[in-house]
Motif scaffolding. Structure first.
Motif, PDB file in Angstrom:
ATOM      1  N   ALA A  77      -2.711   0.248 -12.416  1.00  0.00           N
ATOM      2  CA  ALA A  77      -2.436   0.578 -11.019  1.00  0.00           C
ATOM      3  C   ALA A  77      -1.928  -0.632 -10.256  1.00  0.00           C
ATOM      4  N   VAL A  78      -2.583  -1.769 -10.470  1.00  0.00           N
ATOM      5  CA  VAL A  78      -2.185  -2.980  -9.755  1.00  0.00           C
ATOM      6  C   VAL A  78      -0.873  -3.527 -10.314  1.00  0.00           C
ATOM      7  N   TRP A 126       0.822  -1.210   0.000  1.00  0.00           N
ATOM      8  CA  TRP A 126       0.000   0.000   0.000  1.00  0.00           C
ATOM      9  C   TRP A 126       0.859   1.265   0.000  1.00  0.00           C
ATOM     10  N   ASN A 127       1.993   1.254   0.707  1.00  0.00           N
ATOM     11  CA  ASN A 127       2.885   2.414   0.671  1.00  0.00           C
ATOM     12  C   ASN A 127       3.506   2.594  -0.705  1.00  0.00           C
ATOM     13  N   THR A 128       3.861   1.492  -1.356  1.00  0.00           N
ATOM     14  CA  THR A 128       4.401   1.575  -2.711  1.00  0.00           C
ATOM     15  C   THR A 128       3.356   2.153  -3.665  1.00  0.00           C
ATOM     16  N   ALA A 129       2.131   1.669  -3.577  1.00  0.00           N
ATOM     17  CA  ALA A 129       1.054   2.191  -4.424  1.00  0.00           C
ATOM     18  C   ALA A 129       0.848   3.681  -4.193  1.00  0.00           C
ATOM     19  N   SER A 130       0.913   4.105  -2.935  1.00  0.00           N
ATOM     20  CA  SER A 130       0.741   5.524  -2.620  1.00  0.00           C
ATOM     21  C   SER A 130       1.826   6.371  -3.268  1.00  0.00           C
ATOM     22  N   GLN A 131       3.063   5.928  -3.193  1.00  0.00           N
ATOM     23  CA  GLN A 131       4.153   6.691  -3.782  1.00  0.00           C
ATOM     24  C   GLN A 131       4.059   6.737  -5.309  1.00  0.00           C
ATOM     25  N   LEU A 132       3.416   5.737  -5.898  1.00  0.00           N
ATOM     26  CA  LEU A 132       3.227   5.733  -7.351  1.00  0.00           C
ATOM     27  C   LEU A 132       2.009   6.542  -7.782  1.00  0.00           C
ATOM     28  N   GLY A 133       1.238   7.035  -6.816  1.00  0.00           N
ATOM     29  CA  GLY A 133       0.070   7.847  -7.133  1.00  0.00           C
ATOM     30  C   GLY A 133      -1.224   7.067  -7.273  1.00  0.00           C
ATOM     31  N   TYR A 134      -1.283   5.863  -6.672  1.00  0.00           N
ATOM     32  CA  TYR A 134      -2.464   5.011  -6.825  1.00  0.00           C
ATOM     33  C   TYR A 134      -3.273   4.883  -5.541  1.00  0.00           C
TER      34      TYR A 134
END
Length: 340
Positions: A323-324, A252-260
């Motif tokens: 996104a995924v 979830w932190n990785t997704a957040s940093q990617l803008g997702y």
């Protein structure tokens, strides 16, 4: 898959039985958000959403992937061929599955191994079968489910990851095992005495008890289920935060940093009985479930066409696949710094 809720805030019954369960003391409350931490990012290749969409479309073109049908056999052969085309060492785990209603199914789990010599391994999984009847459909309950989103989307994302790993110049310094579980979706809405899965997740239960390589293990695993619909929301699934919370935080932190963050919601979700449970509880590999669950909707847990004849390509949005898929690629490359 079967839905279990953390606390009895609803008194209705969906297709699945809903029960109250206890959480460990370090599990976040559904109204509490966790602080996003910065994840060290390394250059990762681009995930091609159009290619992933085509992989989903190709599966759907075979027809419903119901075990003991020609479409199921043809799709399985296609998955094996595609993984081999991208340089994966493929193992077919064939077995006879007995369903909750006594039927015998010719089943096979399909495992593709990337860089099989690597000692550090990440496991990525999705189920590839589709449901034999559309029990949530208003009028056509006896027809099979096409399974574009429920099954097909996760497989499409993982095939695109396989393609990217094959063509990219800088390889991650780890091994990746892509596991396509069979016979996930032949369960019942009722409780079965002595079976916490209610007939679901037969392929993952078989794999967990009979690993394709004796003694196989992985650093962690990520399961994908219903990951292609427009505007999908991925809450932090309950059993995942119980059993593999550090992996949840990393993803979830990785997704957040990617803008997702509009897809990967920093909020506790329901607990879903899915293919990740046998992997955690029997195979002893920490695995999380990225699964579409709806926010603040007391009447529906999953996407609109779940377990209906409407689960076709109209549900699939390349933006969600992107996104995924990009998040998973970034997680892999963060874990295995590319060798240059």
């Amino acid at each position: 898959m079967k839905v279990r809720y953390r606390f009895p805030i609803r008194s209705f019954i969906l297709f699945f039985s809903i029960v109250a369960i206890g959480y460990s003391c370090n599990t976040k409350d559904s109204s509490e958000q966790t602080t996003t931490q910065t994840v060290q990012m390394v250059p990762a290749p681009t995930f091609n959403a159009d290619s992933a969409y085509a992989f989903v479309e190709r599966q759907v073109a075979f027809g419903p992937r119901v075990p003991n049908t020609k479409a199921h056999v043809a799709t399985g052969d296609y998955l094996v061929k595609t993984l081999e085309q991208y340089g994966f060492a493929v193992t077919e785990q064939k077995f006879t599955a007995t369903t909750y209603d006594g039927q015998k199914l010719a089943a096979r789990n399909i495992i593709g191994s990337y860089q099989p010599q690597a000692s550090k391994r990440i496991m990525l999984a999705s189920h590839w079968d589709s449901r034999p009847y559309s029990d949530q459909d208003s009028t056509r309950k006896t027809l099979p489910v096409m399974g574009a989103n429920d099954g097909g989307s996760g497989v499409g994302i993982l095939l695109e990851i396989a393609r990217v790993l094959h063509v990219t110049q800088n390889k991650p310094d780890l091994g990746v095992d892509i596991v396509f579980f069979d016979v996930e979706d032949w369960g019942t809405s009722g409780q079965i005495q002595g079976d916490p899965y209610s007939g679901f997740a037969l392929g993952s239960q078989h794999w967990a008890a009979n690993k394709h390589i004796p003694g196989y293990s992985a650093y962690f695993g990520i399961l994908l289920d219903m990951v292609g619909a427009k505007g999908a929301t991925f809450l932090k699934e309950g059993f995942s935060t119980q059993r593999a919370n550090e992996v949840v935080r990393t993803v979830w932190n990785t997704a957040s940093q990617l803008g997702y963050s509009n897809y990967f919601i920093d909020q506790q979700g329901p607990s879903i009985t899915d293919d990740h449970l046998p992997v955690n509880d029997v195979a002893k590999i920490p695995m999380i479930d990225i699964i579409h669950t709806r926010m603040n909707d007391p009447n529906r847990t999953f996407f609109d066409d779940w377990h209906t004849t409407g689960d076709d390509m109209k549900n699939i949005d390349p933006n969600t696949l992107k996104a995924v898929g990009q998040t998973l690629l970034q997680v892999l490359y963060n874990e295995g710094q590319p060798a240059i």
